[in-house]
Design a protein around this motif. Structure first.
Motif, PDB file in Angstrom:
ATOM      1  N   THR A   1      -9.754  10.228  13.917  1.00 49.87           N
ATOM      2  CA  THR A   1      -8.429   9.822  14.372  1.00 49.87           C
ATOM      3  C   THR A   1      -7.656   9.098  13.276  1.00 49.87           C
ATOM      4  O   THR A   1      -6.471   9.307  13.090  1.00 49.87           O
TER       5      THR A   1
ATOM      6  N   GLU B   1      -7.031  13.356  10.548  1.00 45.56           N
ATOM      7  CA  GLU B   1      -6.526  13.852  11.831  1.00 45.56           C
ATOM      8  C   GLU B   1      -6.640  15.366  11.988  1.00 45.56           C
ATOM      9  O   GLU B   1      -6.835  15.871  13.085  1.00 45.56           O
TER      10      GLU B   1
ATOM     11  N   TYR C   1     -16.717  18.453  10.975  1.00 49.74           N
ATOM     12  CA  TYR C   1     -16.488  18.224   9.547  1.00 49.74           C
ATOM     13  C   TYR C   1     -16.690  16.739   9.215  1.00 49.74           C
ATOM     14  O   TYR C   1     -17.360  16.381   8.243  1.00 49.74           O
TER      15      TYR C   1
ATOM     16  N   PHE D   1     -19.996  14.059   7.042  1.00 52.27           N
ATOM     17  CA  PHE D   1     -19.904  12.931   6.112  1.00 52.27           C
ATOM     18  C   PHE D   1     -20.668  11.707   6.615  1.00 52.27           C
ATOM     19  O   PHE D   1     -20.905  10.782   5.867  1.00 52.27           O
TER      20      PHE D   1
ATOM     21  N   TYR E   1     -10.332  -2.063  15.980  1.00 56.39           N
ATOM     22  CA  TYR E   1      -9.193  -1.296  15.470  1.00 56.39           C
ATOM     23  C   TYR E   1      -7.875  -1.965  15.868  1.00 56.39           C
ATOM     24  O   TYR E   1      -6.977  -2.134  15.040  1.00 56.39           O
TER      25      TYR E   1
ATOM     26  N   MET F   1      -4.302  -2.464   7.550  1.00 57.30           N
ATOM     27  CA  MET F   1      -5.640  -2.609   6.972  1.00 57.30           C
ATOM     28  C   MET F   1      -6.674  -1.684   7.623  1.00 57.30           C
ATOM     29  O   MET F   1      -7.842  -1.709   7.249  1.00 57.30           O
ATOM     30  N   GLU F   2      -6.278  -0.879   8.592  1.00 56.59           N
ATOM     31  CA  GLU F   2      -7.249  -0.083   9.360  1.00 56.59           C
ATOM     32  C   GLU F   2      -8.143   0.796   8.489  1.00 56.59           C
ATOM     33  O   GLU F   2      -9.370   0.787   8.664  1.00 56.59           O
TER      34      GLU F   2
ATOM     35  N   ARG G   1      -0.256   5.674  18.201  1.00 54.01           N
ATOM     36  CA  ARG G   1      -0.690   5.009  16.968  1.00 54.01           C
ATOM     37  C   ARG G   1       0.418   4.917  15.933  1.00 54.01           C
ATOM     38  O   ARG G   1       0.426   4.042  15.085  1.00 54.01           O
TER      39      ARG G   1
ATOM     40  N   ARG H   1       3.626   0.707  15.175  1.00 55.50           N
ATOM     41  CA  ARG H   1       2.812  -0.471  14.851  1.00 55.50           C
ATOM     42  C   ARG H   1       2.999  -1.571  15.910  1.00 55.50           C
ATOM     43  O   ARG H   1       4.065  -1.663  16.528  1.00 55.50           O
TER      44      ARG H   1
END
Lengths: 366, 407
Positions: free
Chosen positions: A113, A117, A123, A127, A254, A269-270, B122, B125
């Motif tokens: 997400t 995206e 996939y 990782f 989050y 900063m996410e 999302r 903000r």
């Protein structure tokens, strides 16, 4: 032994492994569950949960004292006999894989997400799972090294979130002090979401400890550190987001990171935080795979447990893809956390008491 | 084998470049306006960033009609999808600064569902500003032509800076969402209006507005004497009870809210000196958070104690003696107490809800949510008793105490 060398590790290294193993659960999912169950008192519940783990661990450790060099898997097989003990080992390894699979799915969804995206879940899974498998195959040493590398970033990111959100804090968000009541706090701290499973992990990994003292110290340091970090995080969440709004955000880490806005510079900063937590979960999952392979090795009587690792990683992936959505994953995980606890506690003490009653022989740790 | 692994790893890393997006490939939304559309639709206006070339001409972004798009659609999402189909660039809301709801929409349909949509998206903000616009949002956005700021986003930031100094400010999206679903039953949102350039002409012919009685800020939100070049300005708060907007607060009330939330750093007040027709200009500072204590007995009693520090900046020949001077300080205490009590009484009687969130202070008296729910705050608040005390400490350092010259 399972992968890598048979070199023993000290209390600090073992506690860091334990820290990464449990922190993912404590930080990614527990605040959401706790706020839903106890309201604004989630921080109290998490603190109590951590404190409740200490006597549980000490009791288990006292019973386990002669068997530190054996590991839980081997002890189960010796105490309950090969058919029953072996089957229980496989069952516990399976439960570990299912829980790990849910955690893996939650992380993968978050990564997809936030950072990729347009990519498919499979996939992104690649990782996560490849490093998990490599880290597990390289053994404890590699895992400890990776965990030590990640640790300062983990602590820094929690500290950064806590400090950057100070302008959002309001003490009144913690009121009423007992949230949804003392009943839910006690039920969820001591019964539903308690730390028995983490104690199981520690017992499984115990053969790597130099001696009983190291094992005990590692357990106490690990439980203390995880409780401290998760308590701070839960408190920050409760201070910054008032109830009932706080129960609507099912990924608090989050949401809190999104809320950071200290001037024009310190915001958004996410992705950085996701990067750090990916490291934590990869280390945690690979430790979990090592623990699972220890149990399977004990159940099968194989010389080396590394052969089970690819299979366990595959199970993680398959189990992780079973829930239809991320919300379903949370629901399954919540049910697992709430109810599997009773199985763990019965299993753990049944094995330890049976071993003591049958006077099962141990093996020196060092 | 190792070389092969490195090559594979490098290929995976470089794979990210295949879906890269350049900054110029996106249309950045600076502000979103939501208004009532026809046939139950939602009228959504997007104000896009207009990248200026820099250099000497980069001193101000001109808002052209082409930079603003208005569509009517069933929801915020469908509106965005609609615009995305005909806009050459992909729409990006990650840098959105402001969401403005029209007063019409806020009064007739309410805004909570739209706010929840924004929180769940999302792309928006948590720290974007949310406000109610007295005029249609497209008019508001057209008026946002920065003169003193280089960028529109700076203009928006400055516009809201007075009400958005703290993290818990009422101007931010998340805080409003938190307030909207809290138990107090109401909340307030900044109210923005467009200064009326036509009034400038009227002002030149003669001051058209009533003379303020005691405080020069005693204007209702609808009545603010905005004379300017047609740009956006804050003019109080919009009051929401439940989902819908039910009233407004004017400039004096905005100042009182700032004081109650310790959001006022320096407030300039122009106060009519009692018994004269002269004004004294006073700068007030707030170094201490107001003490709010709530007694949650059978009768609800809310006490507010405010401490302010102040200094005179102009006394316009208002004081002729020490008694005048000391009397004025007493008057300030009484006047601020009265204004604060009036505001609190207004929330109780006119709005019938705790729109200022005083319930937060009451929760400390309860151990569990069950007890808090049983107390029925919403109902009790309608019969609350308010005790307000304000203490203004005037500093005399280096100041003229009495008016010089002729009186």
């Amino acid at each position: 032994m399972t992968g890598g060398s048979d070199r023993k590790i000290g209390a600090a290294s073992l506690s860091i492994l334990f820290f990464n193993l449990t922190l993912a659960k404590y930080l990614l999912v527990l605040p959401y569950f706790m706020v839903g169950a106890t309201g604004s008192a989630a921080w109290i519940a998490i603190l109590l949960k951590g404190l409740a783990s200490v006597p549980l661990f000490l009791a288990a450790a006292a019973l386990y004292r002669p068997y530190v060099g054996l590991g839980l898997g081997e002890l189960t097989r010796r105490a309950l006999g090969r058919p029953v003990g072996g089957a229980l080992d496989v069952l516990v390894a399976g439960v570990m894989a299912v829980r790990g699979g849910m955690l893996f799915r939650i992380l993968t969804e978050a990564m997809q997400t936030l950072e990729t995206e347009n990519a498919t879940m499979e996939y992104v899974a690649l990782f996560v799972l490849i490093p998990v498998l490599i880290c597990a195959l390289r053994g404890f040493g590699a895992n400890v090294n990776a965990s030590i590398l990640i640790l300062p970033f983990t602590v820094l990111s929690v500290a950064m979130i806590s400090l950057a959100l100070i302008p959002h804090y309001s003490l009144s968000n913690l009121m009423p002090l007992l949230g949804l009541g003392a009943g839910p706090i006690i039920i969820h701290s001591f019964f539903r979401l308690s730390g028995t499973f983490e104690v199981l992990y520690l017992l499984t990994l115990s053969p790597k400890a130099k001696d009983y003292k190291t094992f005990k110290r590692a357990g106490l340091i690990g439980i203390g550190a995880v409780t401290a970090v998760s308590f701070v995080f839960a408190l920050v969440y409760c201070l910054a987001v008032p109830y009932p709004a706080s129960r609507n955000f099912f990924f608090p880490l989050y949401q809190l990171t999104r809320m950071i806005k200290a001037g024009s510079f310190l915001q958004r900063m996410e992705p950085t935080v996701i990067f750090v937590w990916t490291g934590v979960i990869i280390c945690g999952l690979s430790t979990s795979v090592i623990a699972g392979s220890c149990l399977l090795r004990a159940a099968s009587g194989a010389e080396d447990g590394r052969g089970f690792m690819p299979m366990l990683v595959l199970i993680l992936f398959l189990v992780g893809t079973l829930p239809a959505s991320e919300l379903d994953t949370y629901d399954v995980y919540r049910v697992l956390l709430n109810w599997s606890h009773y199985f763990y506690i019965i299993f753990l003490f049944a094995v330890l008491i049976a071993a003591r009653l049958r006077k099962t022989e141990g093996r020196p740790a060092a | 084998m190792r070389k092969l692994a490195i090559c594979l790893a490098a290929a995976l890393m470089l794979g990210g470049c295949s879906h890269m997006t350049e900054v110029n490939d996106k249309a950045y939304v600076i502000a979103v306006g939501l208004d009532e559309g026809d046939n139950g639709l939602l009228k959504v206006t997007y104000l896009f960033a207009y990248p200026s070339g820099g250099g000497e001409e980069a001193g101000g972004e001109k808002i052209d009609e082409k930079d603003m798009v208005t569509v009517e659609a069933p929801s915020l999402y469908s509106a965005m999808r609609l615009v995305d189909t005909f806009k050459s660039k992909r729409i990006d809301t990650n840098h959105t600064k402001l969401v403005a709801f029209s007063q019409d929409l806020a009064e007739k349909r309410g805004i909570f569902s739209y706010m929840a949509d924004l929180v769940n998206t999302r792309g928006f903000r948590p720290s974007i500003y949310v406000c109610v616009s007295q005029q249609a949002p497209d008019r508001l956005f057209r008026s946002m032509e920065p003169k003193q700021d280089v960028y529109i986003e700076k203009f928006i930031e400055h516009l809201f800076s007075k009400v958005a100094d703290s993290g818990t400010s009422r101007a931010y999206l998340y805080n409003n969402y938190f307030s909207a679903i809290a138990d107090e039953g109401g909340y307030i949102l900044p109210l923005v209006g467009v200064t009326d350039s036509d009034r400038a002409k009227t002002a030149a012919e003669g001051y058209p507005y009533r003379r303020p009685d005691d405080f020069a800020l005693n204007y209702t939100a609808e009545d603010v004497p905005l004379i300017g070049d047609g740009s956006a300005a804050l003019c109080g708060y919009a009051v929401f009870v439940g989902n819908k907007m039910t009233g407004t607060m004017g400039l004096m009330e905005q100042s009182i809210v700032e004081i109650l939330e310790k959001n006022m750093f320096v407030g300039q007040f122009c106060v009519l000196v009692p018994g004269t027709n002269k004004y004294a200009n006073v700068d007030l500072r707030q170094n201490k958070r107001p003490e709010v204590t709530v007694k949650t007995g059978e009768a609800l009693e809310i006490s507010v104690s405010i401490e302010l520090q102040g200094e005179y900046t102009g006394i316009d020949g208002a004081f002729r003696s020490r008694e005048d001077y000391e009397g004025f300080v007493d008057y300030l205490n009484r006047a601020f107490s009265q204004k604060t009590r009036e505001l609190l009484e207004r929330t109780r009687t006119e709005f019938g809800a705790d729109v200022l969130g005083l319930g937060d202070k009451a929760k400390i008296n309860f151990l569990t949510y069950g007890d808090w729910a049983d107390y029925n705050w919403k109902e009790r608040f309608r019969n609350a008793v308010f005790n307000v005390s304000v203490s203004v400490n005037m500093s005399d350092f280096g100041e003229l105490r009495f008016s010089p010259g002729k009186h």
